[in-house]
Design a protein around this motif. Structure first.
Motif, mmCIF file in Angstrom:
data_model
loop_
_atom_site.group_PDB
_atom_site.id
_atom_site.type_symbol
_atom_site.label_atom_id
_atom_site.label_comp_id
_atom_site.label_asym_id
_atom_site.label_seq_id
_atom_site.Cartn_x
_atom_site.Cartn_y
_atom_site.Cartn_z
ATOM 1 N N LYS A 46 -6.446 -5.276 -5.625
ATOM 2 C CA LYS A 46 -7.024 -3.965 -5.913
ATOM 3 C C LYS A 46 -8.545 -4.025 -6.018
ATOM 4 N N VAL A 47 -9.056 -5.118 -6.595
ATOM 5 C CA VAL A 47 -10.504 -5.301 -6.643
ATOM 6 C C VAL A 47 -11.066 -5.397 -5.227
ATOM 7 N N THR A 48 -10.345 -6.075 -4.360
ATOM 8 C CA THR A 48 -10.754 -6.175 -2.960
ATOM 9 C C THR A 48 -10.890 -4.800 -2.320
ATOM 10 N N VAL A 49 -9.903 -3.931 -2.558
ATOM 11 C CA VAL A 49 -9.942 -2.584 -1.994
ATOM 12 C C VAL A 49 -11.140 -1.809 -2.535
ATOM 13 N N ILE A 50 -11.430 -1.956 -3.815
ATOM 14 C CA ILE A 50 -12.567 -1.255 -4.418
ATOM 15 C C ILE A 50 -13.870 -1.673 -3.754
ATOM 16 N N VAL A 51 -14.053 -2.983 -3.557
ATOM 17 C CA VAL A 51 -15.268 -3.480 -2.920
ATOM 18 C C VAL A 51 -15.366 -2.989 -1.480
ATOM 19 N N THR A 172 -0.205 2.651 2.658
ATOM 20 C CA THR A 172 -0.672 3.990 3.017
ATOM 21 C C THR A 172 -1.625 4.541 1.966
ATOM 22 N N ASN A 173 -1.274 4.356 0.692
ATOM 23 C CA ASN A 173 -2.128 4.854 -0.389
ATOM 24 C C ASN A 173 -3.473 4.153 -0.404
ATOM 25 N N MET A 174 -3.468 2.838 -0.221
ATOM 26 C CA MET A 174 -4.724 2.088 -0.236
ATOM 27 C C MET A 174 -5.594 2.430 0.973
ATOM 28 N N LEU A 175 -4.969 2.625 2.119
ATOM 29 C CA LEU A 175 -5.737 3.031 3.294
ATOM 30 C C LEU A 175 -6.342 4.415 3.116
ATOM 31 N N SER A 176 -5.595 5.307 2.453
ATOM 32 C CA SER A 176 -6.139 6.650 2.216
ATOM 33 C C SER A 176 -7.360 6.579 1.313
ATOM 34 N N ILE A 177 -7.327 5.681 0.317
ATOM 35 C CA ILE A 177 -8.494 5.495 -0.553
ATOM 36 C C ILE A 177 -9.664 4.956 0.260
ATOM 37 N N PHE A 178 -9.383 3.977 1.127
ATOM 38 C CA PHE A 178 -10.436 3.395 1.955
ATOM 39 C C PHE A 178 -11.066 4.444 2.863
ATOM 40 N N TYR A 179 -10.233 5.301 3.449
ATOM 41 C CA TYR A 179 -10.754 6.294 4.394
ATOM 42 C C TYR A 179 -11.325 7.531 3.709
ATOM 43 N N LEU A 302 -10.154 16.583 0.469
ATOM 44 C CA LEU A 302 -8.988 17.457 0.616
ATOM 45 C C LEU A 302 -8.195 17.121 1.877
ATOM 46 N N GLY A 303 -8.903 16.883 2.982
ATOM 47 C CA GLY A 303 -8.237 16.636 4.246
ATOM 48 C C GLY A 303 -7.463 15.326 4.264
ATOM 49 N N VAL A 304 -8.108 14.244 3.817
ATOM 50 C CA VAL A 304 -7.422 12.950 3.800
ATOM 51 C C VAL A 304 -6.212 12.996 2.880
ATOM 52 N N ALA A 305 -6.391 13.561 1.681
ATOM 53 C CA ALA A 305 -5.273 13.658 0.732
ATOM 54 C C ALA A 305 -4.158 14.534 1.281
ATOM 55 N N SER A 363 -10.050 16.332 9.006
ATOM 56 C CA SER A 363 -10.012 15.118 8.179
ATOM 57 C C SER A 363 -8.597 14.651 7.863
ATOM 58 N N MET A 364 -7.593 15.454 8.179
ATOM 59 C CA MET A 364 -6.207 15.040 7.928
ATOM 60 C C MET A 364 -5.812 13.809 8.740
ATOM 61 N N ASN A 365 -6.587 13.483 9.766
ATOM 62 C CA ASN A 365 -6.209 12.418 10.693
ATOM 63 C C ASN A 365 -6.570 11.013 10.235
ATOM 64 N N TRP A 366 -7.624 10.854 9.441
ATOM 65 C CA TRP A 366 -8.230 9.530 9.251
ATOM 66 C C TRP A 366 -7.236 8.471 8.789
ATOM 67 N N ALA A 367 -6.658 8.638 7.616
ATOM 68 C CA ALA A 367 -5.771 7.612 7.068
ATOM 69 C C ALA A 367 -4.466 7.517 7.845
ATOM 70 N N VAL A 368 -3.967 8.635 8.342
ATOM 71 C CA VAL A 368 -2.681 8.648 9.042
ATOM 72 C C VAL A 368 -2.770 7.888 10.358
ATOM 73 N N VAL A 369 -3.855 8.087 11.108
ATOM 74 C CA VAL A 369 -4.041 7.363 12.366
ATOM 75 C C VAL A 369 -4.140 5.860 12.112
ATOM 76 N N ALA A 370 -4.866 5.478 11.067
ATOM 77 C CA ALA A 370 -5.000 4.057 10.733
ATOM 78 C C ALA A 370 -3.649 3.445 10.398
ATOM 79 N N ASP A 371 -2.836 4.164 9.664
ATOM 80 C CA ASP A 371 -1.515 3.659 9.292
ATOM 81 C C ASP A 371 -0.627 3.505 10.527
ATOM 82 N N MET A 372 -0.711 4.452 11.442
ATOM 83 C CA MET A 372 0.083 4.357 12.680
ATOM 84 C C MET A 372 -0.262 3.097 13.462
#
Length: 465
Positions: A46-51, A172-179, A302-305, A363-372
């Motif tokens: 989790k620290v890695t994701v934060i950085v 998916t949740n961590m990628l959404s935070i990243f994006y 809003l879009g990513v979430a 913005s709805m696309n960012w995390a979802v495309v990465a997960d795909m």
């Protein structure tokens, strides 16, 4: 327990160990810190994701600061729309062409070292670009191109580290935070850049304000994850991967166009309607950059979430949820982007409302495309797949769109009047709505193949070693 015995060199070498130690061989095992799917402790993961998120935030702040002070840069160097568009195009081209190199290295070498060197180089050339005089526009183009070297080293590798640390819903949740850092950092780039320019009275200072934060994190204190050398080409060429990459290319085209030209377009609209004074000397009125930056931050969150949550709920009904959500986002964004461009001459409030809605759906696309991408590509070649997607999406997307919009604007312009400066840019930006519709079609086509390609990736067993 899973453990990484790669020793910081190359190759994921996983093995399964026995149960943990007990007291004198009797009783339950001693409690250990919870570990993530990779064998790294949950806390460290989790620290890695934060950085990674923080550096990604600075990444996108740096990328869009130039757009936030674009009227000042145009006035300072006395350049046309076409040359202004080159600022973003040169950066994206450098970033795009170097992505395969860093993707290759990221799948074979020490990722921590690669990113540390990249971040340091990125900081150095950003500082250098803040000392360029008005007779050397070519030098600004050169340094913006070199910034792409550092950002390619980071953006290609960081998402794959998150994918290696987590699985399924957690991933998916961590990628959404990243994006989240993409729209938030982009918006902060407009806001911070324009505000620093207002305070200092010099746009050069907008490029210097983030350097201490970038450099302070150049030690990159996150875990080192490495992968093996084997990669079957057919996974990179699976229909869902290729089609979703083309869909993401249209997202890059639209966001690249808006990122550079939206604040300048809103400023010209204000001059055209008489609400603003033309920029005859620097610093210019950059209030539109601040408002657009705030909109970008809010709509990004809003879009990513919304995209992640819509995908999660739709997955209970169909395994094709991800491409369908991406398609819906683009198809809904297209009419609102069109309305925002056409209403600019009539109502400033309506323009901002339509921009807000259009960017939210986009913005709805960012995390979802990465997960795909991550679940249709085997883990040992995700960096390479990321690099391939970066090259194709930027080559046909935001590498050409800012320059193309500028060139079309210059070709339409019949005179140097304020009316034609506004009208020509307005007509050229309409291209974004058409491209968004095409992107929606690509994601709808992706939905036809996503199930079979995901099954092949999840059940792949390498031959040979």
């Amino acid at each position: 327990m899973l453990s990484d015995t790669s020793g910081g060199t190359s190759g994921f070498q996983w093995h399964v160990s026995g149960e943990g130690p007990t007291d004198n061989g009797v009783g339950s095992p001693q409690p250990e810190e919870e570990e993530s799917a990779s064998g790294v402790s949950d806390r460290r993961a989790k620290v890695t994701v934060i950085v990674l998120c923080y550096i990604n935030l600075l990444n996108y702040m740096d990328r869009f600061t130039v757009a936030g002070v674009l009227p000042d840069i145009e006035q300072f160097f006395s350049i046309s729309d076409g040359k202004s568009g080159l600022l973003q195009t040169v950066f994206i081209c450098s970033y795009m062409f170097l992505a395969p190199l860093f993707g290759y290295l990221g799948d074979r070498c020490n990722r921590k070292s690669i990113m540390c060197v990249g971040i340091f180089f990125w900081s150095l050339v950003t500082l250098a670009s803040s000392f360029i005089g008005k007779e050397h526009f070519w030098a600004l183009l050169l340094t913006r191109g070199l910034v792409g070297v550092g950002e390619a080293s980071y953006s290609t590798i960081a998402p794959t580290i998150i994918a290696d640390l987590f699985v399924k819903e957690t991933r998916t949740n961590m990628l959404s935070i990243f994006y989240f850092a993409i729209p938030v950092g982009s918006g902060m780039g407009y806001i911070v850049g324009s505000k620093v320019n207002d305070v200092a009275g010099d746009w050069h200072w907008a490029l210097r304000v983030r350097l201490q934060h970038q450099t302070s994190h150049s030690e990159c204190f996150f875990s080192e994850l490495n992968v093996s050398l084997y990669f079957p080409l057919h996974f990179c060429c699976s229909p869902s991967f290729i089609l979703s990459t083309f869909g993401f290319t249209t997202v890059a085209f639209v966001t690249g166009s808006l990122a550079l030209w939206a604040p300048a377009f809103l400023f010209r609209a204000g001059v055209f309607t008489g609400e603003k004074q033309p920029c005859l000397k620097v610093p210019c009125d950059n209030s539109d950059s601040v408002i657009f930056g705030i909109i970008t931050v809010v709509t990004g969150i809003l879009g990513v979430a919304s995209g992640v949550q819509a995908s999660k709920k739709l997955r209970t009904r169909t395994s094709r949820a991800d491409p369908l959500v991406c398609a819906a986002g683009l198809l809904l964004a297209a009419p609102f982007l069109y309305l925002s461009i056409m209403f600019a001459q009539a109502s400033t409030v309506a323009t901002y409302v339509f921009i807000f809605l259009g960017e939210t759906f986009l913005s709805m696309n960012w995390a979802v495309v990465a997960d795909m991408l991550l679940y249709v590509v085997i883990p040992t070649r995700r960096s390479t797949a990321e690099a391939f997607q970066i090259v194709l999406s930027h080559l046909l997307g935001d590498a050409i769109s800012p320059y193309l919009i500028g060139v079309v604007s210059d070709s339409i312009k019949k005179s140097d009047s304020y009316m034609w400066e506004f009208r020509s840019l307005q007509m050229s930006l309409l291209l974004c709505s058409f491209v968004a519709v095409v992107g929606g079609a690509f994601f709808l086509a992706t939905a036809l193949f996503i199930e079979q390609d995901r099954h092949l990736a999840e059940n792949y067993v390498p031959s040979g070693e």
